[in-house]
Scaffold this active site. Sequence first.
Site, PDB file in Angstrom:
ATOM      1  N   LYS A 266       0.855  -1.188   0.000  1.00 43.53           N
ATOM      2  CA  LYS A 266       0.000   0.000   0.000  1.00 43.53           C
ATOM      3  C   LYS A 266       0.890   1.236   0.000  1.00 43.53           C
ATOM      4  O   LYS A 266       1.726   1.407   0.879  1.00 43.53           O
ATOM      5  CB  LYS A 266      -0.897  -0.005   1.241  1.00 43.53           C
ATOM      6  CG  LYS A 266      -1.656   1.303   1.484  1.00 43.53           C
ATOM      7  CD  LYS A 266      -2.347   1.290   2.851  1.00 43.53           C
ATOM      8  CE  LYS A 266      -2.888   2.656   3.217  1.00 43.53           C
ATOM      9  NZ  LYS A 266      -3.503   2.695   4.572  1.00 43.53           N
ATOM     10  N   ASP A 271      -1.877  10.628   3.756  1.00 49.91           N
ATOM     11  CA  ASP A 271      -3.283  10.305   3.979  1.00 49.91           C
ATOM     12  C   ASP A 271      -3.925  11.321   4.918  1.00 49.91           C
ATOM     13  O   ASP A 271      -3.760  11.259   6.133  1.00 49.91           O
ATOM     14  CB  ASP A 271      -3.400   8.903   4.574  1.00 49.91           C
ATOM     15  CG  ASP A 271      -4.858   8.489   4.763  1.00 49.91           C
ATOM     16  OD1 ASP A 271      -5.725   9.094   4.101  1.00 49.91           O
ATOM     17  OD2 ASP A 271      -5.106   7.564   5.549  1.00 49.91           O
ATOM     18  N   LYS A 278      -9.069  13.326   8.840  1.00 53.19           N
ATOM     19  CA  LYS A 278      -8.485  12.893  10.107  1.00 53.19           C
ATOM     20  C   LYS A 278      -8.344  14.082  11.061  1.00 53.19           C
ATOM     21  O   LYS A 278      -8.270  15.228  10.621  1.00 53.19           O
ATOM     22  CB  LYS A 278      -7.094  12.303   9.866  1.00 53.19           C
ATOM     23  CG  LYS A 278      -7.058  10.981   9.127  1.00 53.19           C
ATOM     24  CD  LYS A 278      -5.620  10.525   8.911  1.00 53.19           C
ATOM     25  CE  LYS A 278      -5.548   9.182   8.195  1.00 53.19           C
ATOM     26  NZ  LYS A 278      -6.028   8.079   9.041  1.00 53.19           N
ATOM     27  N   ASP A 289       2.043   6.390   5.787  1.00 58.35           N
ATOM     28  CA  ASP A 289       0.999   5.504   5.271  1.00 58.35           C
ATOM     29  C   ASP A 289       1.433   4.778   4.000  1.00 58.35           C
ATOM     30  O   ASP A 289       0.664   3.976   3.467  1.00 58.35           O
ATOM     31  CB  ASP A 289      -0.299   6.285   5.025  1.00 58.35           C
ATOM     32  CG  ASP A 289      -1.533   5.413   5.185  1.00 58.35           C
ATOM     33  OD1 ASP A 289      -1.453   4.396   5.886  1.00 58.35           O
ATOM     34  OD2 ASP A 289      -2.582   5.752   4.609  1.00 58.35           O
ATOM     35  N   ASP A 348     -11.550   7.571   4.548  1.00 62.43           N
ATOM     36  CA  ASP A 348     -10.299   7.291   5.257  1.00 62.43           C
ATOM     37  C   ASP A 348      -9.988   5.796   5.294  1.00 62.43           C
ATOM     38  O   ASP A 348      -8.926   5.403   5.753  1.00 62.43           O
ATOM     39  CB  ASP A 348     -10.367   7.852   6.689  1.00 62.43           C
ATOM     40  CG  ASP A 348      -9.009   7.881   7.361  1.00 62.43           C
ATOM     41  OD1 ASP A 348      -7.989   7.933   6.642  1.00 62.43           O
ATOM     42  OD2 ASP A 348      -8.963   7.845   8.610  1.00 62.43           O
ATOM     43  N   GLU A 350      -9.137   4.055   2.817  1.00 62.68           N
ATOM     44  CA  GLU A 350      -8.735   4.118   1.403  1.00 62.68           C
ATOM     45  C   GLU A 350      -7.730   3.051   1.003  1.00 62.68           C
ATOM     46  O   GLU A 350      -7.609   2.706  -0.177  1.00 62.68           O
ATOM     47  CB  GLU A 350      -8.171   5.512   1.092  1.00 62.68           C
ATOM     48  CG  GLU A 350      -6.706   5.736   1.431  1.00 62.68           C
ATOM     49  CD  GLU A 350      -6.373   5.568   2.901  1.00 62.68           C
ATOM     50  OE1 GLU A 350      -5.265   5.093   3.205  1.00 62.68           O
ATOM     51  OE2 GLU A 350      -7.220   5.903   3.754  1.00 62.68           O
ATOM     52  N   ARG A 352      -7.624  -0.154   1.433  1.00 58.32           N
ATOM     53  CA  ARG A 352      -8.250  -1.338   0.837  1.00 58.32           C
ATOM     54  C   ARG A 352      -8.771  -1.038  -0.568  1.00 58.32           C
ATOM     55  O   ARG A 352      -8.894  -1.936  -1.399  1.00 58.32           O
ATOM     56  CB  ARG A 352      -9.358  -1.843   1.753  1.00 58.32           C
ATOM     57  CG  ARG A 352     -10.505  -0.891   1.963  1.00 58.32           C
ATOM     58  CD  ARG A 352     -11.292  -1.165   3.239  1.00 58.32           C
ATOM     59  NE  ARG A 352     -10.541  -0.758   4.421  1.00 58.32           N
ATOM     60  CZ  ARG A 352     -10.979  -0.929   5.664  1.00 58.32           C
ATOM     61  NH1 ARG A 352     -12.151  -1.481   5.887  1.00 58.32           N
ATOM     62  NH2 ARG A 352     -10.241  -0.529   6.683  1.00 58.32           N
TER      63      ARG A 352
END
Length: 493
Positions: A266, A271, A278, A289, A348, A350, A352
Amino acid sequence: MEFVVKSGAVAKQKTGLLVITTDQSGLSPSASAIDKVSNGLLSSVLKRGDLTYKAGKTVLLPVVPEAACEQLLLVATGEGKSAIKEKDFLKVAKAITAQLKSGTIKDAMICVDDIEVADRDHFWKVRQLVEAIEYGFYRFDEFKSKPAPAAALKKVTILTDRKGSKPAKDAVEQGKAIASGRNVARTLGNLPGNVCHPTFLADQAKELAKGNTRLTTKVLGETDMKKLGMNSLLSVGNGSAQESKLILMDYKGGKKGDKPIVLLGKGITFDTGGISLKPGAAMDEMKFDMCGAASILGVMNTIVQLELPLNIVGMIAAAENMPSSTASRPGDIVTSMSGKTIEILNTDAEGRLVLCDALTYAERYKPKAVVDVATLTGACVIALGHHTTGMLSNNDELAEQLLTASNDAADKAWQLPMGDEYDAQLDSNFADMANIGGRPGGTITAACFLARFTEAYPWAHLDIAGTAWSSGKDKGASGRPVPMLAQYLLNQL
């Protein structure tokens, strides 16, 4: 750092710092040899109580009469007489590294034969020691206007008997390659989001492939992904000026026709959470991230250095998750590359969304196995803290291989369950599935989401949300799970 393996009488070794170990049962063979030539110096030091026998405790002797070394570091391995535990050896390795960093000597020698680790061989000891030193001497100061002075130490010699020389040399080679890959991952993770974006990651992958006949890098941009129907991945980068990328590193070291192992990371280079923004506190850490992607680039570096005779595909799904007028909204529905539709209840969640399309793309490689690595869920931090990586899988054999590798590499993982009762939490009234399944079992439901796109092959998911970086005073990327992934590959040989 230069590492050398050498054999010979310990008292005759010329070095800036000689490192020897002992425990409460008495002087080790190396310590006895030094004690003899120095007229009982070590015996008197121990008798005085200068050294506590807990694993990792040390005492530095700046002068050792009649010995060839300039200084001597005496390290305790424990209070017992039997082989020490793995955790105690790792404490010893960390303590040695700390002393090497703090000193002014240019070369050091470490006697490894006196340490016996339960259920571990000579090779394991040396490799872990090399990895610990390389990890400890890592620096990230390229954005400092006045970097700290470089460490004085340039060379470490591993002193062992002739029988142990060959495995020690092999262990040094492996340890350096794994540590190098891990430090590559750390550097990428530590870079700020304004430097390390999806195009930057793609450039790093291209650079790694330059001049290497076994490795080919291909990068799919947004136009390419639109043609493939990768709308789930693309939805994450809708609000960013940075172009999303799918990075494909194809390493052909094995036999022609052998099925490859696919490693997928990933790569959310920053993010914000998107529209599901967030909290502002500690949001700077969301540059981490992309540590899953960093670990894939790191392990690909290790693979190239070791020239592993395997076919391996390193994939990175890279995007930046930003809020804007073009960003995905909660409630939006997208059609993934597989044709399955997804209701985005939380922007958030995201990771996946980028991984599911990449997992579908991985089918074209007809893989032996696929392992994805992601800083996926805060729920994993709650479940396992910052010590252990979460692992979930649709294949028992693959799961066991990864757990074995995590144990061998001292890069711990723990398997969490999966099942229909968790998968049902992803049901949506408006699409084939929602991208979140509520608070209960958040790590598991995230994996269940990914599992819906992995029916064609053995698959495992590593959630590194708790292990990819540290916060506070020691803030920085850890480079995990590069050691575990490298060991998993080595165990295939």
